[in-house]
Write an enzyme that holds these catalytic residues in place. Sequence first.
Site, PDB file in Angstrom:
ATOM      1  N   THR A  83       0.862  -1.168   0.000  1.00 31.28           N
ATOM      2  CA  THR A  83       0.000   0.000   0.000  1.00 31.28           C
ATOM      3  C   THR A  83       0.898   1.216   0.000  1.00 31.28           C
ATOM      4  OG1 THR A  83      -1.392   1.358   1.461  1.00 31.28           O
ATOM      5  CG2 THR A  83      -0.195  -0.426   2.484  1.00 31.28           C
ATOM      6  N   CYS A 196      -2.134   4.825  -5.343  1.00 27.42           N
ATOM      7  CA  CYS A 196      -2.924   4.025  -4.412  1.00 27.42           C
ATOM      8  C   CYS A 196      -3.046   2.672  -5.076  1.00 27.42           C
ATOM      9  CB  CYS A 196      -4.292   4.653  -4.175  1.00 27.42           C
ATOM     10  SG  CYS A 196      -5.481   3.506  -3.446  1.00 27.42           S
ATOM     11  N   GLU A 198      -5.150   0.442  -5.114  1.00 29.03           N
ATOM     12  CA  GLU A 198      -6.465   0.030  -5.630  1.00 29.03           C
ATOM     13  C   GLU A 198      -6.880   0.774  -6.903  1.00 29.03           C
ATOM     14  OE1 GLU A 198      -6.172  -1.252  -1.559  1.00 29.03           O
ATOM     15  OE2 GLU A 198      -6.162   0.821  -2.280  1.00 29.03           O
TER      16      GLU A 198
END
Length: 230
Positions: A83, A196, A198
């Site tokens: 992350t 990020c 995601e």
Amino acid sequence: MKTIGILGGMSWESSAQYYAIINREVRKRRGGIVSAPLLMHSFDFDAIAALQRAGDWDRLGEMLADAAAGLEHAGAEVILIATNTMHKVAPAVEERIDCPLLHIADPLAQAFTAARHDTVGLLATRFTMEEPFYADRLAEHGLNVVIPDAADRAEIHRIIFDELCAGEIREESRQFCCKVIEDLSALGAHGIALACTEIMLLIDQEDSALPLFDTTRLHAGAAVDFALSN
């Protein structure tokens, strides 16, 4: 092949991408049914996000450092924090381990520099866009950073936590991010960092006139390079 240790679950949606990308790349390079030796500590992201909102980064650093030490004890020879945001506590993790921590911003910067760009537009959580830890790391590589305005930062942050981390992919959110990319181009960005892990689930290169640099793929690829190195 060296063993890769991953601090994951933040969110598991992107951690699953790490697992798939690393193993596909190892199979591509080695052939047959070769797969990567991996160890993962998967956190409960709800607990992590609550501490982020509370600003308790010291506690978060302790948690990730403890988990990283556990992975190293179990045989990991390199550690990845899967992350971008949690690289805010990367120094705390590095203090607890002897093996390398592969920082996510480094392969991003290397790819950006190799493409002969010097101004990065960030799409990321509010923490990554607004706090200095990420831009400072890119600055060490000679890169400049531009970010969206405050209202757009807030909406991107909401999309990440309320939608992408919950596995929801919405067309209106994709269109919103495309508009933000256009705005970042107007601010001087030469390329966009999907900073990020995601966001790669939402947008890809066909959505952007600017080149996109996906930190998930770059980070996972750098882990494979390390695992296969002599």
